[in-house]
Design a protein around this motif. Sequence first.
Motif, PDB file in Angstrom:
ATOM      1  N   SER A  35       0.830  -1.211   0.000  1.00 54.38           N
ATOM      2  CA  SER A  35       0.000   0.000   0.000  1.00 54.38           C
ATOM      3  C   SER A  35       0.863   1.259   0.000  1.00 54.38           C
ATOM      4  O   SER A  35       0.515   2.258  -0.625  1.00 54.38           O
ATOM      5  CB  SER A  35      -0.912   0.025   1.224  1.00 54.38           C
ATOM      6  OG  SER A  35      -1.733  -1.109   1.233  1.00 54.38           O
ATOM      7  N   PHE A  36       1.993   1.212   0.716  1.00 55.58           N
ATOM      8  CA  PHE A  36       2.863   2.390   0.799  1.00 55.58           C
ATOM      9  C   PHE A  36       3.554   2.698  -0.530  1.00 55.58           C
ATOM     10  O   PHE A  36       3.972   3.827  -0.767  1.00 55.58           O
ATOM     11  CB  PHE A  36       3.945   2.185   1.877  1.00 55.58           C
ATOM     12  CG  PHE A  36       3.477   2.567   3.253  1.00 55.58           C
ATOM     13  CD1 PHE A  36       3.127   3.881   3.529  1.00 55.58           C
ATOM     14  CD2 PHE A  36       3.401   1.641   4.271  1.00 55.58           C
ATOM     15  CE1 PHE A  36       2.698   4.248   4.787  1.00 55.58           C
ATOM     16  CE2 PHE A  36       2.963   1.990   5.536  1.00 55.58           C
ATOM     17  CZ  PHE A  36       2.612   3.298   5.801  1.00 55.58           C
ATOM     18  N   GLU A  38       2.500   3.092  -3.400  1.00 57.63           N
ATOM     19  CA  GLU A  38       1.777   4.079  -4.212  1.00 57.63           C
ATOM     20  C   GLU A  38       2.217   5.512  -3.877  1.00 57.63           C
ATOM     21  O   GLU A  38       2.273   6.377  -4.752  1.00 57.63           O
ATOM     22  CB  GLU A  38       0.265   3.875  -3.967  1.00 57.63           C
ATOM     23  CG  GLU A  38      -0.657   4.871  -4.615  1.00 57.63           C
ATOM     24  CD  GLU A  38      -1.066   5.990  -3.664  1.00 57.63           C
ATOM     25  OE1 GLU A  38      -1.234   7.105  -4.158  1.00 57.63           O
ATOM     26  OE2 GLU A  38      -1.197   5.759  -2.451  1.00 57.63           O
ATOM     27  N   ARG A  42       3.448   9.321  -6.329  1.00 56.79           N
ATOM     28  CA  ARG A  42       2.681  10.572  -6.368  1.00 56.79           C
ATOM     29  C   ARG A  42       3.593  11.748  -6.698  1.00 56.79           C
ATOM     30  O   ARG A  42       4.800  11.678  -6.502  1.00 56.79           O
ATOM     31  CB  ARG A  42       2.049  10.858  -4.992  1.00 56.79           C
ATOM     32  CG  ARG A  42       1.010   9.876  -4.583  1.00 56.79           C
ATOM     33  CD  ARG A  42       0.425  10.325  -3.262  1.00 56.79           C
ATOM     34  NE  ARG A  42      -0.409   9.288  -2.679  1.00 56.79           N
ATOM     35  CZ  ARG A  42      -0.989   9.384  -1.494  1.00 56.79           C
ATOM     36  NH1 ARG A  42      -0.815  10.466  -0.760  1.00 56.79           N
ATOM     37  NH2 ARG A  42      -1.743   8.418  -1.032  1.00 56.79           N
ATOM     38  N   ILE A  44       3.384  14.582  -5.027  1.00 57.45           N
ATOM     39  CA  ILE A  44       3.813  14.963  -3.674  1.00 57.45           C
ATOM     40  C   ILE A  44       4.031  13.664  -2.904  1.00 57.45           C
ATOM     41  O   ILE A  44       3.074  13.026  -2.461  1.00 57.45           O
ATOM     42  CB  ILE A  44       2.756  15.842  -2.980  1.00 57.45           C
ATOM     43  CG1 ILE A  44       2.530  17.117  -3.795  1.00 57.45           C
ATOM     44  CG2 ILE A  44       3.172  16.191  -1.554  1.00 57.45           C
ATOM     45  CD1 ILE A  44       1.346  17.955  -3.366  1.00 57.45           C
ATOM     46  N   LYS A  46       4.647  12.468  -0.034  1.00 63.26           N
ATOM     47  CA  LYS A  46       4.726  12.682   1.411  1.00 63.26           C
ATOM     48  C   LYS A  46       3.349  12.556   2.040  1.00 63.26           C
ATOM     49  O   LYS A  46       2.386  13.106   1.518  1.00 63.26           O
ATOM     50  CB  LYS A  46       5.282  14.091   1.645  1.00 63.26           C
ATOM     51  CG  LYS A  46       6.063  14.255   2.931  1.00 63.26           C
ATOM     52  CD  LYS A  46       6.704  15.629   2.948  1.00 63.26           C
ATOM     53  CE  LYS A  46       7.497  15.888   4.199  1.00 63.26           C
ATOM     54  NZ  LYS A  46       8.764  15.217   4.246  1.00 63.26           N
ATOM     55  N   VAL A  47       3.293  11.853   3.160  1.00 63.85           N
ATOM     56  CA  VAL A  47       2.063  11.812   3.952  1.00 63.85           C
ATOM     57  C   VAL A  47       2.409  12.216   5.390  1.00 63.85           C
ATOM     58  O   VAL A  47       3.561  12.086   5.802  1.00 63.85           O
ATOM     59  CB  VAL A  47       1.416  10.399   3.927  1.00 63.85           C
ATOM     60  CG1 VAL A  47       0.842  10.076   2.565  1.00 63.85           C
ATOM     61  CG2 VAL A  47       2.391   9.335   4.383  1.00 63.85           C
ATOM     62  N   PRO A  48       1.432  12.726   6.141  1.00 61.72           N
ATOM     63  CA  PRO A  48       1.771  13.299   7.457  1.00 61.72           C
ATOM     64  C   PRO A  48       1.839  12.296   8.609  1.00 61.72           C
ATOM     65  O   PRO A  48       1.944  12.692   9.764  1.00 61.72           O
ATOM     66  CB  PRO A  48       0.622  14.282   7.687  1.00 61.72           C
ATOM     67  CG  PRO A  48      -0.525  13.679   6.970  1.00 61.72           C
ATOM     68  CD  PRO A  48       0.023  12.928   5.809  1.00 61.72           C
ATOM     69  N   THR A  49       1.819  11.023   8.300  1.00 66.82           N
ATOM     70  CA  THR A  49       1.612   9.977   9.309  1.00 66.82           C
ATOM     71  C   THR A  49       2.549  10.057  10.518  1.00 66.82           C
ATOM     72  O   THR A  49       2.123   9.890  11.650  1.00 66.82           O
ATOM     73  CB  THR A  49       1.773   8.599   8.641  1.00 66.82           C
ATOM     74  OG1 THR A  49       1.112   8.663   7.393  1.00 66.82           O
ATOM     75  CG2 THR A  49       1.215   7.493   9.489  1.00 66.82           C
ATOM     76  N   LEU A  50       3.847  10.250  10.304  1.00 64.93           N
ATOM     77  CA  LEU A  50       4.795  10.246  11.433  1.00 64.93           C
ATOM     78  C   LEU A  50       5.250  11.658  11.810  1.00 64.93           C
ATOM     79  O   LEU A  50       6.359  11.843  12.312  1.00 64.93           O
ATOM     80  CB  LEU A  50       6.017   9.372  11.116  1.00 64.93           C
ATOM     81  CG  LEU A  50       5.750   7.882  10.900  1.00 64.93           C
ATOM     82  CD1 LEU A  50       7.057   7.104  10.897  1.00 64.93           C
ATOM     83  CD2 LEU A  50       4.821   7.307  11.951  1.00 64.93           C
ATOM     84  N   LYS A  53       7.482  12.639  14.937  1.00 66.72           N
ATOM     85  CA  LYS A  53       8.325  11.511  15.375  1.00 66.72           C
ATOM     86  C   LYS A  53       9.763  11.777  14.923  1.00 66.72           C
ATOM     87  O   LYS A  53       9.994  12.395  13.886  1.00 66.72           O
ATOM     88  CB  LYS A  53       7.852  10.198  14.750  1.00 66.72           C
ATOM     89  CG  LYS A  53       6.413   9.850  15.064  1.00 66.72           C
ATOM     90  CD  LYS A  53       6.296   9.138  16.371  1.00 66.72           C
ATOM     91  CE  LYS A  53       4.849   8.728  16.626  1.00 66.72           C
ATOM     92  NZ  LYS A  53       4.651   8.241  17.985  1.00 66.72           N
ATOM     93  N   LEU A  77       7.177   9.800   5.323  1.00 69.33           N
ATOM     94  CA  LEU A  77       6.130   9.703   6.351  1.00 69.33           C
ATOM     95  C   LEU A  77       6.130  10.939   7.254  1.00 69.33           C
ATOM     96  O   LEU A  77       5.469  10.963   8.282  1.00 69.33           O
ATOM     97  CB  LEU A  77       6.347   8.442   7.192  1.00 69.33           C
ATOM     98  CG  LEU A  77       6.143   7.109   6.453  1.00 69.33           C
ATOM     99  CD1 LEU A  77       6.600   5.944   7.312  1.00 69.33           C
ATOM    100  CD2 LEU A  77       4.693   6.924   6.065  1.00 69.33           C
ATOM    101  N   TYR A 307       6.164   2.686  10.122  1.00 68.53           N
ATOM    102  CA  TYR A 307       4.763   2.937  10.465  1.00 68.53           C
ATOM    103  C   TYR A 307       4.284   1.973  11.548  1.00 68.53           C
ATOM    104  O   TYR A 307       3.668   2.385  12.537  1.00 68.53           O
ATOM    105  CB  TYR A 307       3.919   2.794   9.201  1.00 68.53           C
ATOM    106  CG  TYR A 307       2.430   2.751   9.452  1.00 68.53           C
ATOM    107  CD1 TYR A 307       1.738   3.895   9.817  1.00 68.53           C
ATOM    108  CD2 TYR A 307       1.721   1.557   9.327  1.00 68.53           C
ATOM    109  CE1 TYR A 307       0.368   3.849  10.046  1.00 68.53           C
ATOM    110  CE2 TYR A 307       0.361   1.517   9.552  1.00 68.53           C
ATOM    111  CZ  TYR A 307      -0.312   2.663   9.917  1.00 68.53           C
ATOM    112  OH  TYR A 307      -1.654   2.611  10.156  1.00 68.53           O
ATOM    113  N   LEU A 308       4.600   0.701  11.368  1.00 66.64           N
ATOM    114  CA  LEU A 308       4.108  -0.300  12.328  1.00 66.64           C
ATOM    115  C   LEU A 308       4.782  -0.131  13.690  1.00 66.64           C
ATOM    116  O   LEU A 308       4.162  -0.342  14.730  1.00 66.64           O
ATOM    117  CB  LEU A 308       4.339  -1.712  11.788  1.00 66.64           C
ATOM    118  CG  LEU A 308       3.422  -2.102  10.621  1.00 66.64           C
ATOM    119  CD1 LEU A 308       3.873  -3.391   9.959  1.00 66.64           C
ATOM    120  CD2 LEU A 308       1.974  -2.229  11.069  1.00 66.64           C
ATOM    121  N   GLY A 311       3.533   3.480  15.736  1.00 71.62           N
ATOM    122  CA  GLY A 311       2.214   3.668  16.324  1.00 71.62           C
ATOM    123  C   GLY A 311       1.768   2.425  17.038  1.00 71.62           C
ATOM    124  O   GLY A 311       2.448   1.418  17.062  1.00 71.62           O
TER     125      GLY A 311
END
Lengths: 319, 188
Positions: A35-36, A38, A42, A44, A46-50, A53, A77, A307-308, A311
């Motif tokens: 899933s990551f 993808e 993109r 952009i 970058k996603v704001p998940t972490l 951190k 992340l 990610y795992l 969180g």
Amino acid sequence: MSFNASAKLWQKKDLLGIKDLSAQEIGLILETAESFKEISTREIKKVPTLRGKTVVTLFYEASTRTRTSFEIAAKRLSADTINISVSTSSVVKGETLLDTALNLQAMEPDILILRHNASGAPNMLAKALRASVINAGDGFREHPTQALLDMMTVREKKGDLRGLLLAIVGDIAHSRVARSNIYGFTKMGARVRVVAPPTLIPRGIESLGVEVCHHLLEGIRGADVVMALRIQKERLQGAFFPSEREYSRFFGLSRRVLEQAAPEALVMHPGPMNRGVEISPDVADGPFSVILDQVTNGVAVRMAVLYLLAGGIRGEDLH
Amino acid sequence: MSSDSLEAKLIMDASGMRRALRRMANQMGEKHPGAKDLALVGIRTNGIYLAKRLAREMEAIEGIPVATGVIDVTLYRDDLSRGRPNPLVKRTEIGFSVDDRKIVLVDDVLFTGRTTRAALDALMDFGRPAMVELAVLVDRGHRELPIRADYVGIQVVTAKEESVVVHMQEAGKEDEVLLVGPGWREET
């Protein structure tokens, strides 16, 4: 909208080796990584998940690929990353690994990624630190994220690992990549054959559930995946084989040799490659080579691992 | 429906869902005649099914196909650092440019508004839509953010500790919407 909590599947504070993971946990990392992947396509990336951190990479051995891959993964992340290479750190002044790590811990990082030439160094730090520890390669023991990206690449190309035959060719004795891949592929239902001269195969490796072969043509016969390992030129000093030229002649992957493998067998290499030694250039760049896919998937796998680990509720599992 | 003594109250059946979606599609058609530059993006998981059904209704009304996409908001949630469990990450699939498009986000239930906020953030990472609207099958109130839906299938008064469960054929269930109390467990 409801969320399927996967906390029951992932309870670990650290990623120290593939040996410690169940097939279910490996499957979870691989699915998450798929899933990551993808995100890296993109505009952009970058996603704001972490966000908020802090990820520290602490490398006691030279590395371009792994360190950069971890750093890109963390940045995609939105984590803050700090890279410490030993040549520019207090280690040159005589500070121990544990003291370095405890000092870093005092600055409250969330994840520490360690590469060390001593087998078991990440395990020692994992016990001592509150931060999650990721093993980015320790001695001859394990290199878990490399095996995960290898499994992801094969799964992507072949659909499933179950029933496949993986032939690992090269310096099995000194390879943490080989060890992690043996644990991973066998747990996921594949067969593994190790192919090398007797001096480069550790005694008793059959107990890990692998077949051993000392002849290249026999070793890769019918293999769905052929993985060449780097011959570390420094090993030549140890007289594990007579010369680079002789090794290449008997254990180098060439197009002619690959005819013994299964049709459309994948060719893999964890890098960096010695072209013309363990692998010929036409095989490394050939139609069945997935060497650059491995590098691409490395970022996705490391994003999934970060990610795992970053969180989730681990409760009793926390030190 | 329920495996224990707690009751589940049916608030929408299959025909009710069909009528609600048709009405929502008609409202969209009125607002966007010809469905020009319109695309529906479903929020996983039921939002995807609803977006596809709405797109079919729109096609029947307007006579042209309407693009659909899928958005997974897991990576945009604001509670990862609060020690919540890691949800499973699924794929986002938007196979068209969102730039200058009129996007309708589609979800099954609108509750606190946090999922919608995450979906907006996720969508903006793909480009700059001309406008974004929200379509939900059920609006159950209790918003924690200033978010409202443009198209609503049904509005339901709920207690905060209750849950709204949406079943859909695409997920192997009969189409229905249930209001359930705390402790209600679904038979699997």
